[in-house]
Design an enzyme around this catalytic site. Structure first.
Site, PDB file in Angstrom:
ATOM      1  N   GLU A  35       7.169   5.640 -38.064  1.00 24.52           N
ATOM      2  CA  GLU A  35       6.210   6.703 -37.702  1.00 24.52           C
ATOM      3  C   GLU A  35       6.575   7.338 -36.367  1.00 24.52           C
ATOM      4  O   GLU A  35       6.911   6.638 -35.407  1.00 24.52           O
ATOM      5  CB  GLU A  35       4.817   6.065 -37.625  1.00 24.52           C
ATOM      6  CG  GLU A  35       3.730   6.929 -38.191  1.00 24.52           C
ATOM      7  CD  GLU A  35       3.878   7.182 -39.684  1.00 24.52           C
ATOM      8  OE1 GLU A  35       4.400   8.257 -40.060  1.00 24.52           O
ATOM      9  OE2 GLU A  35       3.457   6.324 -40.472  1.00 24.52           O
ATOM     10  N   ASP A  38      10.659  10.886 -37.058  1.00 24.31           N
ATOM     11  CA  ASP A  38      11.421  11.959 -37.741  1.00 24.31           C
ATOM     12  C   ASP A  38      11.841  13.072 -36.795  1.00 24.31           C
ATOM     13  O   ASP A  38      12.992  13.480 -36.781  1.00 24.31           O
ATOM     14  CB  ASP A  38      10.689  12.491 -38.998  1.00 24.31           C
ATOM     15  CG  ASP A  38       9.346  13.151 -38.734  1.00 24.31           C
ATOM     16  OD1 ASP A  38       8.810  13.026 -37.613  1.00 24.31           O
ATOM     17  OD2 ASP A  38       8.834  13.803 -39.666  1.00 24.31           O
ATOM     18  N   ALA A 124      -6.318  13.973 -44.204  1.00 24.05           N
ATOM     19  CA  ALA A 124      -6.295  12.509 -44.210  1.00 24.05           C
ATOM     20  C   ALA A 124      -4.923  11.979 -43.831  1.00 24.05           C
ATOM     21  O   ALA A 124      -4.686  10.782 -43.804  1.00 24.05           O
ATOM     22  CB  ALA A 124      -6.690  11.984 -45.584  1.00 24.05           C
ATOM     23  N   GLY A 125      -3.982  12.876 -43.556  1.00 23.10           N
ATOM     24  CA  GLY A 125      -2.642  12.433 -43.170  1.00 23.10           C
ATOM     25  C   GLY A 125      -1.769  12.087 -44.356  1.00 23.10           C
ATOM     26  O   GLY A 125      -0.803  11.340 -44.222  1.00 23.10           O
ATOM     27  N   SER A 127      -0.373  14.508 -46.218  1.00 31.09           N
ATOM     28  CA  SER A 127       0.470  15.701 -46.398  1.00 31.09           C
ATOM     29  C   SER A 127      -0.047  16.704 -47.418  1.00 31.09           C
ATOM     30  O   SER A 127       0.724  17.238 -48.221  1.00 31.09           O
ATOM     31  CB  SER A 127       1.892  15.301 -46.783  1.00 31.09           C
ATOM     32  OG  SER A 127       2.538  14.808 -45.676  1.00 31.09           O
ATOM     33  N   ASP A 173       7.700  14.858 -44.224  1.00 29.65           N
ATOM     34  CA  ASP A 173       6.727  15.166 -45.274  1.00 29.65           C
ATOM     35  C   ASP A 173       7.369  15.993 -46.381  1.00 29.65           C
ATOM     36  O   ASP A 173       7.252  15.682 -47.566  1.00 29.65           O
ATOM     37  CB  ASP A 173       5.528  15.937 -44.697  1.00 29.65           C
ATOM     38  CG  ASP A 173       4.875  15.179 -43.558  1.00 29.65           C
ATOM     39  OD1 ASP A 173       5.156  13.983 -43.407  1.00 29.65           O
ATOM     40  OD2 ASP A 173       4.085  15.785 -42.814  1.00 29.65           O
TER      41      ASP A 173
HETATM   42  C1  GLA Z   1       3.039  13.984 -39.442  1.00 27.31           C
HETATM   43  C2  GLA Z   1       4.238  14.932 -39.401  1.00 27.31           C
HETATM   44  C3  GLA Z   1       5.536  14.202 -39.754  1.00 27.31           C
HETATM   45  C4  GLA Z   1       5.697  12.935 -38.925  1.00 27.31           C
HETATM   46  C5  GLA Z   1       4.412  12.098 -38.923  1.00 27.31           C
HETATM   47  C6  GLA Z   1       4.480  10.934 -37.977  1.00 27.31           C
HETATM   48  O1  GLA Z   1       2.833  13.560 -40.740  1.00 27.31           O
HETATM   49  O2  GLA Z   1       4.035  16.009 -40.285  1.00 27.31           O
HETATM   50  O3  GLA Z   1       6.642  15.065 -39.604  1.00 27.31           O
HETATM   51  O4  GLA Z   1       6.091  13.249 -37.625  1.00 27.31           O
HETATM   52  O5  GLA Z   1       3.284  12.879 -38.587  1.00 27.31           O
HETATM   53  O6  GLA Z   1       5.432  10.019 -38.387  1.00 27.31           O
END
Ligand code: GLA
Length: 387
Positions: A35, A38, A124-125, A127, A173
């Protein structure tokens, strides 16, 4: 979702016409480990999920782009233009960013009708925005035969998110949505973009994603601030090391040159990224060798590093992970995605699953006043054409 349902909903909004309707699907994603690495040219280990965004799309002879969605009330009719600009904070900026980026590559669309329907929980993370972007990029490339490879579409979607939306996200993502494969996670080197598909088979365990239901928005969060802090760490280390990003630095090197970073906050940010990179490689090795307990342990270490060094977790995510780790049959648990709210990812023993869900929901409600939501998706294929 059935294709006929999607088409009948499309027709209810836009009415019957002679031109053909095309259907596409872009999944959501979850990151198993790696995490905030990227955008630092490091390693990530995400997978595409069985829930995502459906897109029904039709060419028209009108000079408009028409956008409707099932999940969002907002809809828009935008005249065809020679250049598109972001307006406000509405979701249509995501497809519009893709259209504008294709335009910058020299490709114009004619009139189009878009209908989006998705089952990824918003903010919610998982994507949901990258899934809208990728399904749009894929659909337009297919409809107009522009002949871009999936890697081109991934890069184009990232450019749209960075420049049109204004979030300095990395490529994870889009890459997982573009290259996902059923029952596999993707070990991606975000520097070279070389990747390897690794089977995710954790015998007798299920993948459990849990939503803290603490809302977060990437644009509003401290995400861009973290990107800047990592840049500062690179600047400091570059005084003596030949590096372009933190992804180039190994842990032993960092230990030897850490004195180059005088600011304790910047030091912690760098330590997270560099140690997390190591953890990804160790975790993939553990998974390949069937050392599942080790894989789980590395997930927990990742969470702690995100909590203490990178400081992107917060009360809700930390409470949820702490509660999970007290339950029976939990291999490992951690926050996933950008953090600051959003979801956790865990592996839970099948025979303990019912008890786990009940205990976690109760304890989390007691501690935070919030209702946790659980998802048990399959790991699935990347973006595709349905019909
Ligand atoms: C978000 C971003 C990704 C990545 C994550 C953390 O999802 O869109 O590119 O940086 O946070 O790992």
């Amino acid at each position: 979702m059935k294709s006929e349902d999607l088409i009948s909903r499309f027709l209810r909004i836009y009415g019957q016409r002679s031109k053909e309707i095309h259907l596409y699907f872009g999944p959501g994603r979850v990151n198993l480990i790696g995490e905030h690495t990227d955008y630092n040219g490091g390693f990530v280990f995400p997978c595409a999920l069985s829930f995502g965004t459906y897109l029904a799309i039709r060419k028209t002879s009108e000079p408009f782009l028409e956008f409707h969605s099932e999940g969002f009330e907002y809809s828009a009719i935008i005249p065809l233009r020679s250049q598109y600009h972001r307006s406000g904070k509405e979701w249509v900026n995501y497809p519009l960013g893709i259209i504008e980026t294709y335009r910058q590559y020299g490709h114009l669309t004619g009139g189009l009708q878009f209908f989006y329907s998705g089952n990824i929980p918003a903010a919610a993370g998982l994507s949901s925005s990258a899934s809208i972007e990728m399904v749009t990029a894929f659909a337009l490339n297919d409809l107009y035969n522009w002949n871009y490879s999936i890697l081109d579409q991934i890069k184009l979607s990232k450019k749209a998110e960075n420049e049109f939306i204004g979030v300095n996200c990395g490529i994870m993502d889009m890459f997982s949505i573009g290259q996902g494969k059923k029952d596999h996670a993707i070990l991606l080197d975000c520097d070279s973009l070389e990747f390897q598909l690794v089977p995710v088979f954790v015998k007798d365990y299920s993948l459990v994603i849990t939503n803290t239901n603490k809302k977060r928005g990437l644009g509003d969060s401290k995400y861009n601030e973290r990107v800047g802090e990592c840049g500062k760490a690179v600047e400091c280390l570059s005084k003596e090391l030949k590096i372009n990003s933190l992804g180039n630095v190994r842990m032993e090197q960092f230990n030897a040159f850490a004195h180059l970073i005088p600011d304790p906050v910047i030091f912690k940010r760098a330590r997270h990224v560099i140690s997390e990179n190591d953890r990804v490689l160790q975790a993939v090795k553990a998974l390949k060798n069937g050392k599942f307990a080790m894989f789980g342990e590395l997930m927990i270490q990742s969470h702690h590093s995100l909590r203490d060094d990178y400081e992107v977790t917060g009360f809700e995510l930390d409470s949820l992970v702490d509660i999970m780790l007290k339950q029976k049959g939990v291999l490992g648990a951690r926050m996933t995605g950008a953090g600051f709210g959003g979801c956790t990812v865990a592996f839970v023993k099948n025979e303990c699953l019912d008890e786990f869900l009940e205990n976690v929901a109760t304890a989390y409600k007691e501690k935070t006043g919030l209702q946790a939501e659980f998802y048990l998706p399959e790991i699935d294929d990347g973006v595709k054409k349905l019909i």
